[in-house]
Design an enzyme around this catalytic site. Structure first.
Site, PDB file in Angstrom:
ATOM      1  N   PRO A  88      -9.519  -0.986   4.317  1.00 47.84           N
ATOM      2  CA  PRO A  88     -10.477  -0.197   3.532  1.00 47.84           C
ATOM      3  C   PRO A  88     -10.416   1.284   3.899  1.00 47.84           C
ATOM      4  O   PRO A  88     -10.939   2.132   3.187  1.00 47.84           O
ATOM      5  CB  PRO A  88     -11.843  -0.806   3.890  1.00 47.84           C
ATOM      6  N   GLU A 115     -11.489  -7.297  12.507  1.00 47.95           N
ATOM      7  CA  GLU A 115     -11.943  -5.902  12.519  1.00 47.95           C
ATOM      8  C   GLU A 115     -10.812  -4.921  12.212  1.00 47.95           C
ATOM      9  O   GLU A 115     -11.038  -3.755  12.016  1.00 47.95           O
ATOM     10  CB  GLU A 115     -12.561  -5.559  13.881  1.00 47.95           C
ATOM     11  N   ARG A 154       3.817  -4.109 -12.833  1.00 47.78           N
ATOM     12  CA  ARG A 154       3.679  -3.692 -14.243  1.00 47.78           C
ATOM     13  C   ARG A 154       4.615  -2.546 -14.595  1.00 47.78           C
ATOM     14  O   ARG A 154       4.981  -2.367 -15.752  1.00 47.78           O
ATOM     15  CB  ARG A 154       2.244  -3.217 -14.527  1.00 47.78           C
ATOM     16  N   ASP A 169      -2.696   2.009 -21.175  1.00 47.65           N
ATOM     17  CA  ASP A 169      -3.773   1.365 -20.434  1.00 47.65           C
ATOM     18  C   ASP A 169      -4.679   2.386 -19.734  1.00 47.65           C
ATOM     19  O   ASP A 169      -4.305   3.532 -19.561  1.00 47.65           O
ATOM     20  CB  ASP A 169      -3.196   0.428 -19.369  1.00 47.65           C
TER      21      ASP A 169
HETATM   22  N1  ADE Z   1      -9.197  -5.033   3.632  1.00 45.45           N
HETATM   23  C1  ADE Z   1     -10.543  -5.090   3.619  1.00 45.45           C
HETATM   24  N2  ADE Z   1     -11.062  -4.339   2.655  1.00 45.45           N
HETATM   25  C2  ADE Z   1     -10.010  -3.745   2.017  1.00 45.45           C
HETATM   26  C3  ADE Z   1      -9.895  -2.839   0.942  1.00 45.45           C
HETATM   27  N3  ADE Z   1     -10.963  -2.359   0.296  1.00 45.45           N
HETATM   28  N4  ADE Z   1      -8.677  -2.465   0.556  1.00 45.45           N
HETATM   29  C4  ADE Z   1      -7.589  -2.922   1.206  1.00 45.45           C
HETATM   30  N5  ADE Z   1      -7.634  -3.770   2.233  1.00 45.45           N
HETATM   31  C5  ADE Z   1      -8.828  -4.194   2.639  1.00 45.45           C
END
Ligand code: ADE
Length: 231
Positions: A88, A115, A154, A169
């Protein structure tokens, strides 16, 4: 394109790659997807892939050793290649980045879990880039890996039947709208469904008027939902 996914859960990745458009791309030999399980490379008898974080804190951290050994087990990478690490905290996956990634021959994807990963995977694996699929946290990186595979594929010639359907798109960049617009609405038969008619203009046969209507719809929707995309 060769995709190599390093994941503790190959079963969460492989079935999707056998379905629909991505599945057809595999059948046609346009892409290959392999899943490698770092657990098969553990150097301890309990096949443990995670451990507690140095410095304390909640959760577990994926150890570097099984991941690095799994990576090194890959047969010679098809070049040019890149290694992506799902997180993330990574660079947001966009259509523009996906289009560039599609010009490579090989994408290795390390799926994060727990984590996170021991940061030394960055030291031991060359050319690693963190990728995020959005500002939310998943329980693991498998869905993110599939998003990368799908979004990138794609743009590989032959994967989607008509290239115009990719170019039109949502999020396709143009000179005037470099971040793209959200797509206009679509309609198909019947002409009236539960009392709701198809907009007149789409039945008119007037291609210029249809294009203008679609553009206006795309602009209105983008202004409403994603004003950040507008220049
Ligand atoms: N792992 C956990 N959340 C994620 C996200 N938003 N994007 C990519 N990998 C992740």
């Amino acid at each position: 394109m060769r995709y190599s996914v390093l994941t503790l859960f190959p079963d969460a990745v492989l079935p999707y790659t056998h379905t629909s458009i991505v599945g057809k791309a595999c059948d046609k030999g346009l892409i290959t997807v392999e899943a490698i399980n770092p657990r098969d490379f553990t150097a301890n008898k309990h096949r443990k892939v995670d451990d507690t974080p140095y410095g304390g804190g909640p959760g577990m951290v994926m150890a570097a050793q099984p991941l690095v050994d799994a990576y090194e087990s890959l047969l010679a990478l098809a070049e040019p290649s890149i290694t992506l690490l799902t997180s993330p905290g990574g660079r947001p996956l966009t259509d523009g980045w996906a289009r560039k990634l599609a010009s490579l021959q090989h994408i290795v994807i390390l799926c994060g879990h727990y984590e996170g990963m021991d940061a030394r995977v960055h030291d031991c694996i060359p050319n690693v880039h963190e990728v995020s699929i959005g500002d939310f946290v998943l329980t693991g990186g498998e869905l993110a890996a599939l998003c990368v595979i799908d979004a990138v594929s794609r743009f590989i010639p032959g994967v989607v039947q008509k290239t115009e359907s990719v170019d039109g798109d949502s999020h396709s960049a143009t000179d005037i709208y470099p971040k793209g617009l959200l797509e206009h609405p679509h309609y198909t038969r019947p002409e009236t469904f539960r009392g709701y008619p198809v907009p007149e203009v789409l039945l008119s046969g007037n291609h210029a008027a249809i294009a203008a209507w679609r553009h206006q719809q795309a602009l209105d929707k983008t202004r409403r939902i994603r004003p950040d995309l507008l220049p």
